[in-house]
Design a protein around this motif. Sequence first.
Motif, mmCIF file in Angstrom:
data_model
loop_
_atom_site.group_PDB
_atom_site.id
_atom_site.type_symbol
_atom_site.label_atom_id
_atom_site.label_comp_id
_atom_site.label_asym_id
_atom_site.label_seq_id
_atom_site.Cartn_x
_atom_site.Cartn_y
_atom_site.Cartn_z
ATOM 1 N N PHE A 40 -16.291 8.947 10.193
ATOM 2 C CA PHE A 40 -15.085 8.060 10.000
ATOM 3 C C PHE A 40 -14.061 8.482 9.161
ATOM 4 O O PHE A 40 -12.919 7.930 8.858
ATOM 5 C CB PHE A 40 -15.703 6.738 9.141
ATOM 6 C CG PHE A 40 -16.856 6.016 9.958
ATOM 7 C CD1 PHE A 40 -16.491 5.420 11.203
ATOM 8 C CD2 PHE A 40 -17.874 5.805 9.474
ATOM 9 C CE1 PHE A 40 -17.396 4.977 11.995
ATOM 10 C CE2 PHE A 40 -18.840 5.208 10.136
ATOM 11 C CZ PHE A 40 -18.802 4.620 11.338
ATOM 12 N N GLN A 41 -14.186 9.939 8.485
ATOM 13 C CA GLN A 41 -13.115 10.416 7.612
ATOM 14 C C GLN A 41 -11.663 10.555 8.321
ATOM 15 O O GLN A 41 -10.738 10.111 7.685
ATOM 16 C CB GLN A 41 -13.650 11.857 7.211
ATOM 17 C CG GLN A 41 -12.882 12.337 6.183
ATOM 18 C CD GLN A 41 -13.034 11.546 4.773
ATOM 19 O OE1 GLN A 41 -14.051 10.952 4.655
ATOM 20 N NE2 GLN A 41 -12.215 11.669 3.821
ATOM 21 N N ASN A 42 -11.630 11.107 9.454
ATOM 22 C CA ASN A 42 -10.293 11.164 10.035
ATOM 23 C C ASN A 42 -9.558 9.995 10.374
ATOM 24 O O ASN A 42 -8.446 9.888 9.837
ATOM 25 C CB ASN A 42 -10.457 11.982 11.443
ATOM 26 C CG ASN A 42 -10.873 13.492 11.074
ATOM 27 O OD1 ASN A 42 -10.723 14.142 9.915
ATOM 28 N ND2 ASN A 42 -11.363 14.116 12.245
ATOM 29 N N ILE A 43 -10.248 8.993 11.040
ATOM 30 C CA ILE A 43 -9.457 7.804 11.355
ATOM 31 C C ILE A 43 -9.316 7.056 9.955
ATOM 32 O O ILE A 43 -8.038 6.345 9.988
ATOM 33 C CB ILE A 43 -10.376 6.948 12.096
ATOM 34 C CG1 ILE A 43 -9.663 5.687 12.587
ATOM 35 C CG2 ILE A 43 -11.705 6.112 11.557
ATOM 36 C CD1 ILE A 43 -10.332 4.862 13.763
ATOM 37 N N VAL A 44 -10.125 6.926 8.814
ATOM 38 C CA VAL A 44 -9.804 6.265 7.779
ATOM 39 C C VAL A 44 -8.500 6.951 7.017
ATOM 40 O O VAL A 44 -7.803 6.349 6.516
ATOM 41 C CB VAL A 44 -11.242 6.404 6.887
ATOM 42 C CG1 VAL A 44 -10.648 5.933 5.346
ATOM 43 C CG2 VAL A 44 -12.064 5.627 7.470
ATOM 44 N N ASN A 45 -8.581 8.293 7.005
ATOM 45 C CA ASN A 45 -7.406 9.147 6.383
ATOM 46 C C ASN A 45 -6.182 8.596 7.190
ATOM 47 O O ASN A 45 -5.185 8.346 6.474
ATOM 48 C CB ASN A 45 -7.690 10.581 6.472
ATOM 49 C CG ASN A 45 -8.654 11.003 5.534
ATOM 50 O OD1 ASN A 45 -9.199 10.281 4.614
ATOM 51 N ND2 ASN A 45 -9.477 12.282 5.868
ATOM 52 N N LEU A 46 -6.239 8.611 8.500
ATOM 53 C CA LEU A 46 -4.916 8.211 9.176
ATOM 54 C C LEU A 46 -4.199 6.830 8.901
ATOM 55 O O LEU A 46 -3.347 6.878 8.591
ATOM 56 C CB LEU A 46 -5.069 8.432 10.647
ATOM 57 C CG LEU A 46 -4.017 8.009 11.457
ATOM 58 C CD1 LEU A 46 -3.019 9.010 11.290
ATOM 59 C CD2 LEU A 46 -4.642 8.527 13.361
ATOM 60 N N LEU A 47 -5.296 5.776 8.740
ATOM 61 C CA LEU A 47 -5.067 4.445 8.662
ATOM 62 C C LEU A 47 -4.529 4.266 7.399
ATOM 63 O O LEU A 47 -3.403 3.707 7.127
ATOM 64 C CB LEU A 47 -6.047 3.637 9.002
ATOM 65 C CG LEU A 47 -6.490 3.517 10.479
ATOM 66 C CD1 LEU A 47 -7.775 2.614 10.772
ATOM 67 C CD2 LEU A 47 -5.364 3.010 11.258
ATOM 68 N N THR A 48 -5.209 4.798 6.326
ATOM 69 C CA THR A 48 -4.678 4.631 4.891
ATOM 70 C C THR A 48 -3.607 5.272 4.535
ATOM 71 O O THR A 48 -2.733 4.814 3.959
ATOM 72 C CB THR A 48 -6.047 5.148 4.031
ATOM 73 O OG1 THR A 48 -6.314 6.259 4.286
ATOM 74 C CG2 THR A 48 -7.177 4.084 4.206
ATOM 75 N N ASN A 49 -3.200 6.365 5.041
ATOM 76 C CA ASN A 49 -2.023 7.229 4.786
ATOM 77 C C ASN A 49 -0.785 6.600 5.128
ATOM 78 O O ASN A 49 -0.089 6.155 4.494
ATOM 79 C CB ASN A 49 -2.203 8.690 5.459
ATOM 80 C CG ASN A 49 -2.674 9.543 4.401
ATOM 81 O OD1 ASN A 49 -1.841 10.085 3.405
ATOM 82 N ND2 ASN A 49 -3.830 10.030 4.381
ATOM 83 N N MET A 50 -1.173 6.147 6.345
ATOM 84 C CA MET A 50 0.136 5.401 7.270
ATOM 85 C C MET A 50 0.569 3.857 6.355
ATOM 86 O O MET A 50 1.415 3.604 6.199
ATOM 87 C CB MET A 50 -0.033 5.123 8.433
ATOM 88 C CG MET A 50 0.163 6.485 9.499
ATOM 89 S SD MET A 50 -0.140 6.366 11.256
ATOM 90 C CE MET A 50 0.276 7.847 11.850
ATOM 91 N N GLY A 51 -0.696 3.344 6.257
ATOM 92 C CA GLY A 51 -0.676 2.016 5.762
ATOM 93 C C GLY A 51 0.010 2.063 4.190
ATOM 94 O O GLY A 51 0.697 1.154 3.923
ATOM 95 N N LEU A 52 -0.487 2.854 3.343
ATOM 96 C CA LEU A 52 -0.077 2.998 2.134
ATOM 97 C C LEU A 52 1.126 3.361 1.999
ATOM 98 O O LEU A 52 2.021 2.815 1.100
ATOM 99 C CB LEU A 52 -1.000 3.905 1.127
ATOM 100 C CG LEU A 52 -2.433 3.490 1.055
ATOM 101 C CD1 LEU A 52 -3.243 4.580 0.407
ATOM 102 C CD2 LEU A 52 -2.544 2.309 0.572
#
Length: 324
Positions: A99-111
């Motif tokens: 789940f690392q890549n999708i979590v990184n993408l979502l959190t970076n964009m969202g934050l």
Amino acid sequence: MMPFNLITELPQNHSEQTSGPTTSYNRTTDAFDEFVRCLTLFTCLCGALGNGIVLWLLTFHIKRTPFSFYVLSLAASDFTYLFLEVIWVINYLIYRPMFQNIVNLLTNMGLHVTFTVGLGLLASISTQRCLSILFPIWYRNHHPKRGPMVVCGLLWILSLLLNLPKVYYCVVKVEILPPSGCDTMSKLSGALMLSMLILMTLSSLILFIRILWSARKYKPKKLVILILLTVFVFLLCAVPHGINHSVFNWSAMYNHTFHEISYFLSCVNSSANPFIYFFIGSLRHQRLKEPLRVVLQRALRDDSDPSEDRGTSTRTDTTLDTPA
């Protein structure tokens, strides 16, 4: 704590290849990281609960006003920021590579998006309050009723347009866009945040000076105190995060301890607002069993809004004590 920041991964990789004092240092760093991130997780959960209560009350139980619409948008932004931060910290603590890549993408964009929106909302709130105090007659007669909805919509759209391409091409797909393109997008985003920060700081400073000037004759209104407290917490807790992200993260000035603490403080900023609202709303009222919706409505009462005369507000407070 930024997921795609390769610098934060260096101590862990380095600890696998060295021993002696360096290994001891890396163990200390790892322990510090886990402590700060567990503290961050607890703070985010409390803040998400508080912002969720504010969202629920403003959506279903309190009549919406122009100012409360700003607060509703700010609570939504803070809730999203904290929710994404919770996802990232949990993923870090349990570490699930799938789940690392999708979590990184979502959190970076969202934050990125929610941080910019939160800054813009505070700049709009403080500027509007400053105008209502400096030019009360003009403000009552000329401020647009749908102004807050337009401002909030524009802030979300502008933040999405500036931050999503920047995160995608400059963090996720670095090889696609040349460095000059990333620099341009970063400068546009940085210029927007800097302009909003200056606007928020100047208007809040004017409000503070006005309070000191008239404190002997009039008691400061709760709404003005609420705005100043919110801005003060933002300057104290969120600005270090912005400095770390804009300056230290991408230069030789990077400091791992400051990096971790700045993200914890940014979560404190997003978590503090609901507690500020309920604290201000409960001032000079000793009823312990008072409904939260009454406390929140009292804190957000806008005396400069012609649609909220004091008689109506007082009657509303009394009627809200009865079950809905």
